[in-house]
Design a protein around this motif. Structure first.
Motif, PDB file in Angstrom:
ATOM      1  N   GLN A 109     -23.321  28.475 128.244  1.00  0.00           N
ATOM      2  CA  GLN A 109     -24.166  29.162 127.326  1.00  0.00           C
ATOM      3  C   GLN A 109     -25.382  29.654 127.648  1.00  0.00           C
ATOM      4  OE1 GLN A 109     -24.974  26.643 123.716  1.00  0.00           O
ATOM      5  NE2 GLN A 109     -25.349  28.705 122.355  1.00  0.00           N
ATOM      6  N   ALA A 110     -25.495  30.707 127.965  1.00  0.00           N
ATOM      7  CA  ALA A 110     -26.678  31.526 128.360  1.00  0.00           C
ATOM      8  C   ALA A 110     -27.810  31.696 127.116  1.00  0.00           C
ATOM      9  CB  ALA A 110     -26.397  32.827 128.983  1.00  0.00           C
ATOM     10  N   GLY A 149     -29.643  32.907 124.304  1.00  0.00           N
ATOM     11  CA  GLY A 149     -29.296  33.830 123.350  1.00  0.00           C
ATOM     12  C   GLY A 149     -27.886  34.279 123.225  1.00  0.00           C
ATOM     13  N   ARG A 150     -27.120  33.406 123.718  1.00  0.00           N
ATOM     14  CA  ARG A 150     -25.662  33.836 123.576  1.00  0.00           C
ATOM     15  C   ARG A 150     -24.867  32.601 123.260  1.00  0.00           C
ATOM     16  NH1 ARG A 150     -23.660  37.431 128.687  1.00  0.00           N
ATOM     17  NH2 ARG A 150     -22.064  37.516 126.955  1.00  0.00           N
ATOM     18  N   GLN A 151     -23.569  32.984 122.617  1.00  0.00           N
ATOM     19  CA  GLN A 151     -22.819  31.931 122.376  1.00  0.00           C
ATOM     20  C   GLN A 151     -22.165  31.215 123.328  1.00  0.00           C
ATOM     21  OE1 GLN A 151     -20.078  33.790 119.710  1.00  0.00           O
ATOM     22  NE2 GLN A 151     -21.364  33.168 117.682  1.00  0.00           N
ATOM     23  N   ARG A 152     -21.898  30.022 123.348  1.00  0.00           N
ATOM     24  CA  ARG A 152     -20.945  29.178 123.991  1.00  0.00           C
ATOM     25  C   ARG A 152     -19.801  29.991 124.515  1.00  0.00           C
ATOM     26  NH1 ARG A 152     -21.107  22.787 123.737  1.00  0.00           N
ATOM     27  NH2 ARG A 152     -23.172  23.134 123.375  1.00  0.00           N
ATOM     28  N   GLU A 153     -19.324  29.894 125.803  1.00  0.00           N
ATOM     29  CA  GLU A 153     -18.186  30.489 126.127  1.00  0.00           C
ATOM     30  C   GLU A 153     -17.294  29.781 127.036  1.00  0.00           C
ATOM     31  OE1 GLU A 153     -18.913  34.331 128.158  1.00  0.00           O
ATOM     32  OE2 GLU A 153     -20.216  33.411 129.797  1.00  0.00           O
ATOM     33  N   SER A 164     -14.866  36.776 133.826  1.00  0.00           N
ATOM     34  CA  SER A 164     -15.730  36.803 134.685  1.00  0.00           C
ATOM     35  C   SER A 164     -16.007  36.033 135.723  1.00  0.00           C
ATOM     36  CB  SER A 164     -16.810  36.736 133.776  1.00  0.00           C
ATOM     37  OG  SER A 164     -16.997  35.457 133.205  1.00  0.00           O
ATOM     38  N   GLU A 185     -26.169  36.691 136.260  1.00  0.00           N
ATOM     39  CA  GLU A 185     -25.362  36.419 134.935  1.00  0.00           C
ATOM     40  C   GLU A 185     -24.730  35.193 134.944  1.00  0.00           C
ATOM     41  OE1 GLU A 185     -24.993  39.187 137.294  1.00  0.00           O
ATOM     42  OE2 GLU A 185     -23.017  40.013 137.114  1.00  0.00           O
ATOM     43  N   ALA A 209     -27.015  29.619 133.087  1.00  0.00           N
ATOM     44  CA  ALA A 209     -26.642  29.056 131.726  1.00  0.00           C
ATOM     45  C   ALA A 209     -26.682  27.703 131.870  1.00  0.00           C
ATOM     46  CB  ALA A 209     -25.013  29.873 131.360  1.00  0.00           C
TER      47      ALA A 209
END
Length: 122
Positions: free
Chosen positions: A39-40, A42-46, A67, A93, A96
């Motif tokens: 999870q970065a 401001g982003r959702q967990r992926e 990615s 990128e 996270a």
């Protein structure tokens, strides 16, 4: 209950490598797949990578996010109740918090570690 503890995060320059480890304890006999999510800010967990057999069974290969394909490798040592994530050619990128996950099919329960921060500088 399954308890997960991650380690191995840190600061690395772009192009570098890190190896994350996750130790599982408790009712590990009840889990099938283990994996890594991130999870970065401001982003959702992926999903990053997930495996049942650690790649030892040809019919059950690990799954990777597009990615990270070709750069990250997940492996699992069921004798030690460990799962690893080897991360090569790291990019900014990839920065996270990385979480270890274990899935228990009975009751469809997901267990999570507290996470380990990976920071990749450019």
């Amino acid at each position: 209950q399954v308890h997960l503890v991650e380690s191995g995060g840190g600061l690395v320059q772009a192009g570098g490598s890190l190896r994350l480890s996750c130790a599982a304890s408790g009712s590990v006999f009840a889990i099938n797949s283990m994996g890594w999510y991130r999870q970065a800010a401001g982003r959702q967990r992926e999903l990053v990578a997930i495996t049942s057999s650690g790649g030892r069974v040809d019919s059950d290969p690990p799954n990777y996010a597009d990615s990270v394909k070709g750069r990250f490798t997940i492996s699992r040592d069921q004798t030690k109740n460990m799962v690893y994530l080897q991360m090569n050619s790291l990019k900014p990128e990839d920065t996270a918090v990385y979480y270890c996950n274990a899935h228990q099919p009975f009751g469809a329960v997901d267990y999570w570690g507290k996470g380990t921060l990976v920071t990749v500088s450019s």
